[in-house]
Design a protein around this motif. Structure first.
Motif, PDB file in Angstrom:
ATOM      1  N   ARG A  26      58.180  27.203  70.991  1.00 35.39           N
ATOM      2  CA  ARG A  26      58.110  28.003  72.224  1.00 35.39           C
ATOM      3  C   ARG A  26      57.859  27.138  73.454  1.00 35.39           C
ATOM      4  O   ARG A  26      58.180  27.535  74.565  1.00 35.39           O
ATOM      5  N   PHE A  27      57.274  25.968  73.241  1.00 38.67           N
ATOM      6  CA  PHE A  27      56.889  25.091  74.343  1.00 38.67           C
ATOM      7  C   PHE A  27      57.769  23.850  74.435  1.00 38.67           C
ATOM      8  O   PHE A  27      57.414  22.885  75.094  1.00 38.67           O
ATOM      9  N   THR A  40      55.011  27.150  81.572  1.00 36.94           N
ATOM     10  CA  THR A  40      54.489  27.830  80.387  1.00 36.94           C
ATOM     11  C   THR A  40      53.162  28.527  80.651  1.00 36.94           C
ATOM     12  O   THR A  40      52.802  29.452  79.935  1.00 36.94           O
TER      13      THR A  40
END
Length: 68
Positions: A26-27, A40
């Motif tokens: 996700r990052f 983020t």
């Protein structure tokens, strides 16, 4: 995609495990770069832990260094 609070702070995470590749993905961008904390919304403490976990996962072969 700026969040009000850090994802890891809201979940109560103390350590980020390098073996949790789905969370780490996700990052990471499409080019396999670590995404900036401005985008983020992660705090400085968790951004350092996140970067360390991503680098460990790359070294162990769980995440790619680059996308082709």
């Amino acid at each position: 995609m700026k969040n009000e609070q850090c994802f890891f702070c809201s979940q109560g995470v103390k350590q980020i495990d390098y073996k949790e590749t789905e969370t780490l993905r996700r990052f990471v961008s499409q080019q396999a770069k670590i995404i900036d904390p401005i985008h983020t919304g992660t705090c400085a403490k968790h951004q350092r832990l996140l970067a360390q976990a991503i680098k460990r996962a790359r070294f162990m072969g769980l995440l790619p260094f680059v996308k082709r």
